[in-house]
Design an enzyme around this catalytic site. Structure first.
Site, PDB file in Angstrom:
ATOM      1  N   HIS A   1     104.618  40.784  39.451  1.00 22.10           N
ATOM      2  CA  HIS A   1     105.079  39.781  40.416  1.00 22.10           C
ATOM      3  C   HIS A   1     105.706  40.454  41.634  1.00 22.10           C
ATOM      4  CE1 HIS A   1     104.412  36.977  37.192  1.00 22.10           C
ATOM      5  NE2 HIS A   1     105.341  37.539  36.445  1.00 22.10           N
TER       6      HIS A   1
ATOM      7  N   GLU B   1     112.242  38.086  36.259  1.00 17.03           N
ATOM      8  CA  GLU B   1     112.343  37.226  35.087  1.00 17.03           C
ATOM      9  C   GLU B   1     112.965  37.998  33.937  1.00 17.03           C
ATOM     10  OE1 GLU B   1     108.199  36.924  33.045  1.00 17.03           O
ATOM     11  OE2 GLU B   1     107.807  37.358  35.163  1.00 17.03           O
TER      12      GLU B   1
ATOM     13  N   HIS C   1     103.659  44.131  33.226  1.00 15.04           N
ATOM     14  CA  HIS C   1     104.087  43.562  31.953  1.00 15.04           C
ATOM     15  C   HIS C   1     103.036  42.619  31.381  1.00 15.04           C
ATOM     16  CE1 HIS C   1     105.285  40.520  34.950  1.00 15.04           C
ATOM     17  NE2 HIS C   1     105.070  39.639  33.977  1.00 15.04           N
TER      18      HIS C   1
ATOM     19  N   ARG D   1      97.228  39.328  38.500  1.00 18.41           N
ATOM     20  CA  ARG D   1      96.644  39.887  37.288  1.00 18.41           C
ATOM     21  C   ARG D   1      96.074  41.263  37.564  1.00 18.41           C
ATOM     22  NH1 ARG D   1      93.630  34.907  36.915  1.00 18.41           N
ATOM     23  NH2 ARG D   1      94.884  33.314  35.877  1.00 18.41           N
TER      24      ARG D   1
END
Length: 319
Positions: free
Chosen positions: A98, A116, A173, A193
């Site tokens: 991200h 996150e 991740h 992705r």
């Protein structure tokens, strides 16, 4: 003064990697047999939560944020800052990354990038996550991606129930198969992705990858985030501060009795992982909660009491 917690109706998302554990474990009425995400507390345009109780019943959380900023400590900003999800990964999620805030705003027109963190609710024996990579430079990273050297590139980490993982923006991740997590994140839906195991969608097409953008935003070389959990509270309410960083502070609460006064530092986002109990507001309401509930304790409630036997993930914007 608003003197009761704001309970929210979750929003569910069908995902190619999803399953049925959100129904089996939490009793949610999921829309499909491949439901991967429960957006429990969300004001994001892709799935805003609806208020279930009180004078704001029926309003969306983004509308409440816009019209009643006093409930959120008069926090500035056009967009509600956080999003809380429960994810059921029946199969592996894609390997992804991200962006940070500036890249998300400039390139995607999103208000936030995405940092996150994950609390592992449950996982199968031997479950793993992808967390980071082994490339020493962007050139090496790009070479390993282009040559499909995934086993050599990706860093695998074993997990167990109760583990906590902090995932700053830029971290490569992936959540592994057989894992259920609660995710606290910035309110963003931007995902790039890197690798998706050559999976195909319902129409037989390979899912889109975002290699160029991934290389631009990835942390290379990888560095593990530095954080240290802190314990506080007593036998009735044991509090573990899991992480405090620039976007959010996240806690695990274990309620095993009655506590007369819990201070509210700003406004609290609360998800009930297990158990049940009551929350009392002086001069206000007594609200019951149980496993699978998601609610906000607004900043107009300066403190509250609790009793019961329950576990929670609790968060608030860092202050």
């Amino acid at each position: 003064m608003y003197n009761e917690p704001i309970f929210l109706k979750p929003v569910f998302k069908d995902r190619i990697w999803g399953g049925t554990k959100l129904r089996e474990e939490f009793g949610y009425e999921i829309p499909t047999e491949t439901t991967g995400e429960c957006w429990g507390i969300s004001a994001h345009a892709h799935g805003p939560s609806e208020v279930l109780n009180g004078p704001l019943k029926g309003e969306s959380l983004n509308s409440v944020w816009d019209k009643h900023r006093e409930l959120f400590a008069d926090q500035e900003g056009e967009d509600f800052p956080l999003l809380v999800k429960i994810l059921d990964a029946k199969t592996d999620l894609s390997v992804q990354v991200h962006p940070d805030d500036s890249y998300a705003r400039e390139v995607e027109g999103e208000a936030f990038g995405k940092t996150e963190c994950w609390y592992v609710i449950d996982c199968e024996p031997g479950a793993e996550l992808v967390y980071g990579h082994h490339a020493g430079s962007k050139l090496q990273f790009e070479e390993m991606v282009n040559e499909n050297r995934w086993d050599e590139l990706l860093r695998k980490v074993a997990i167990k129930p109760g583990d906590f993982v902090y995932v700053p923006n830029g971290t490569i991740h992936a959540i592994g198969a057989g894992t259920m997590i609660l995710e606290t994140q910035q309110s963003s839906d931007v995902t790039y992705r890197v690798y998706d195991y050559d999976r195909r969608d319902d129409e037989g097409n390979l899912r889109e990858l975002h290699i160029e953008k991934s290389i631009e935003v990835a942390m290379i070389p990888h560095e593990d985030a530095d954080f240290e959990p802190v314990l506080s509270g007593n036998d009735d309410l044991r509090i573990k501060k899991l992480v405090k960083e620039s976007y959010f502070t996240v806690y695990h609460w274990n309620l095993a009795g009655a506590v007369a006064e819990v201070e509210n530092p700003s406004y609290l986002l609360v998800s009930v992982l297990d158990g049940e109990g009551e929350l009392q507001v002086e001069g206000g309401t007594t609200s019951t909660f149980s496993k699978g509930d998601h609610f906000i304790v607004p900043s107009t409630i300066k403190s509250f009491g609790m009793n019961g036997d329950a576990r929670f993930i609790v968060s608030h914007p860092s202050i």
